[in-house]
Structure formats: C-alpha cells, structure tokens
Design a protein around this motif. Structure first.
Motif, PDB file in Angstrom:
ATOM      1  N   ARG A 240     -25.491  14.911 -15.696  1.00  0.00           N
ATOM      2  CA  ARG A 240     -26.205  14.316 -16.837  1.00  0.00           C
ATOM      3  C   ARG A 240     -26.888  13.006 -16.458  1.00  0.00           C
ATOM      4  O   ARG A 240     -27.878  12.623 -17.068  1.00  0.00           O
ATOM      5  CB  ARG A 240     -25.241  14.096 -18.014  1.00  0.00           C
ATOM      6  N   ARG A 241     -26.378  12.315 -15.444  1.00  0.00           N
ATOM      7  CA  ARG A 241     -27.014  11.070 -14.986  1.00  0.00           C
ATOM      8  C   ARG A 241     -28.179  11.335 -14.040  1.00  0.00           C
ATOM      9  O   ARG A 241     -28.863  10.394 -13.629  1.00  0.00           O
ATOM     10  CB  ARG A 241     -25.996  10.180 -14.266  1.00  0.00           C
TER      11      ARG A 241
ATOM     12  N   ASP B 181     -32.836  14.380 -20.153  1.00  0.00           N
ATOM     13  CA  ASP B 181     -31.779  15.006 -20.937  1.00  0.00           C
ATOM     14  C   ASP B 181     -32.161  16.399 -21.433  1.00  0.00           C
ATOM     15  O   ASP B 181     -31.329  17.304 -21.467  1.00  0.00           O
ATOM     16  CB  ASP B 181     -31.419  14.121 -22.126  1.00  0.00           C
TER      17      ASP B 181
ATOM     18  N   ASP C 124     -20.694  14.827 -15.604  1.00  0.00           N
ATOM     19  CA  ASP C 124     -21.179  13.470 -15.885  1.00  0.00           C
ATOM     20  C   ASP C 124     -22.270  13.087 -14.884  1.00  0.00           C
ATOM     21  O   ASP C 124     -23.310  12.506 -15.257  1.00  0.00           O
ATOM     22  CB  ASP C 124     -20.035  12.466 -15.793  1.00  0.00           C
TER      23      ASP C 124
END
Length: 281
Positions: A207-208, A230, A204
């Motif tokens: 992805r940030r 992304d 997570d």
C-alpha cells in the motif's frame, strides 16, 4: 503439514526414498535427500502434454524446481529445493523475494502470455448473483481496474497462490513449489495472491508503493500501464479476490459466489479504504 493427510518414514531397503507423503489430492510425494530430488505422483492422473508445455514455459522464466517426467507420464521427478519458507523469513527478506518473483512474472508474461478474457467477461456468469449483496456490489463498483476490465494476458500459474508454497532458496531466489495444478490464469493472479498471504506487513509495504516498480514492469509486459496510487493498488487486490472467488466457484468449491467473494474481501479489507474510485461495471 496442514495440506497433507499423512507423512511417514520409509525404510530405504532397496529403494532410495527417505520419506513418503500422501498428499491432499490423493497422490504421493517421495523425498530422496541423498539425491536431492522429489518424486511426485499426482492424484489427478498422469502428466499430460499440456501440463509439460505449461511447466516448461513457467520454469524457463520463474525460479521453479527443474523437472523431468518419468514412467511414461506416471510421475514427475524434480529437484529438492534447499531453503526456507517465505513466512519464516523477516520482512525485508520477504519483500526482496516478492519483488524478484514479480519481476520474473513479468518475463513469463512477456514470453509465454496469451491474450484472454478481461474481468467483465470472466465474471459475466456470476454477476447477477454477486450484485444481490449490496456490500459486495459497493466494493465491486469502487474498484478501479483500468484495462483489466476488458482484457488480460493469461500465463501458466499454480492454482493455489499462497506463501506457504513459496520457498526462498539459499541463493535468495523465490521458488514456487507444489506445481501439480498448473493452469492458465491472469498474469497478476499468482504474484498478488502470494503477496496477500505473505503477511500484513507485506500488504502495508504494498500500500505504500514499495512494489510499484515491479508492478510497472509486470503491467508493461502485459501491454498495460500501472498507474500506481491507492486506486490501482486497491483495484488489483479486489480483482484478485474476484478472480479467485469465481475460479473456486467454477471448480465446485462449496459456497455461493457471494460467500466466496465475501471471504476473499474479508482477508484484504484492512487494506481497502471506503473511497469510491470509479467503477468498472
């Protein structure tokens, strides 16, 4: 202990080992707590000059255990790392350790990397089988790899990139262990593999963009540009899955390339989206 067949206590007697472990490769690991050392005899055979060359390069830039070769190449003696396994630590500590690992891999890449095949050439011999599965083909086409498609810098790395083989020392340095299977791999394969296995909360954070500064450093060391966003983050996850599946296939791991790639994709699927970002085929 999941990768070990047996572990048993050894009476010291005239020796110095506190415990012995029969490893999955048929080798033996002796633990000497008093001298803070590990003596490893690999089941794959004697230590080669090429292995010593790779491990010296690796240890010079990444926080791996210091080592010497003994018994005319019959075994390796390395320092015993005191610390905790990565997966036993809270998120903030895991993220900090992984950021440092990626930065150390940037130095390894800059000083010990060699130019090698890109993803297209690497997967040529399995591509026809791979694209027979529509779902895998779609994921393959959606990945955005940039320069990784045509060229990659290769560096010494452990075959098994997993969080369970990463210790964090008492000084908070990440320390890869179980390095008997060092081989040349793409510069991103090991750190991304460890990141994938370090927990969903770490993915997570990835992805940030939490690791973008370190990935920019790593990509620059390989003579490439990390674009972030992304598309780039998904692309490197898919690239790692494709590389690992092909490597396992070539090493004789049971299952066809489509099964191996599919299994790797399943692991990262929650962190991939369905947006087609530009193919590299």
């Amino acid at each position: 202990m999941s990768d070990l067949r047996y572990a048993f206590l050894v009476t010291r007697g005239h020796g110095s080992a506190d415990a012995a472990i029969a490893a999955h490769d048929g080798g033996t690991v002796l633990l000497d707590m008093k001298e803070r050392r590990v003596i490893r005899r690999y089941g794959t055979g004697d230590v080669t000059a090429e292995y010593v060359r790779m491990r010296r390069a690796f240890t010079a830039h990444v926080g791996a255990p210091a080592f010497t070769v003994g018994g005319a190449g019959e075994f390796v003696v390395e320092e015993l790392i005191l610390g905790e396994h990565l997966l036993d630590l809270p998120l903030a500590t895991r993220v900090s350790a992984l950021r440092r690992l990626i930065s150390e891999y940037a130095r390894l890449t800059a000083h010990a990397g060699v130019e090698g095949a890109g993803m297209r050439d690497l997967l040529t011999h399995v591509f026809d089988r791979l694209i027979q599965n529509r779902g895998l083909r779609d994921r393959w086409d959606a990945a955005h790899l940039g320069d990784l498609a045509t060229r990659m810098t290769w560096v010494p790395s452990a075959y098994e990139a997993t969080a369970k083989n990463l210790m964090v020392s008492r000084g908070q340095r990440p320390v890869p262990i179980d390095l008997g299977d060092l081989q040349m791999q793409p510069f991103f394969a090991y750190p991304v593999g460890v990141l994938i296995s370090a927990g969903g909360d770490v993915l997570d954070a990835f992805r940030r963009g939490v690791f973008d500064a370190e990935f920019e450093e790593l990509w620059a060391a390989a003579g490439q540009t990390w674009s972030g966003g992304d598309a780039a983050r998904e692309g490197v996850l898919v690239a790692r899955a494709a590389f690992a599946a092909t490597r396992d296939h070539d090493a004789g791991v049971p299952g066809g390339i489509d099964e191996l790639f599919g299994a790797r994709l399943t692991t990262i699927q929650p962190w991939l989206n369905d947006t087609r970002t530009g193919g590299f085929v």
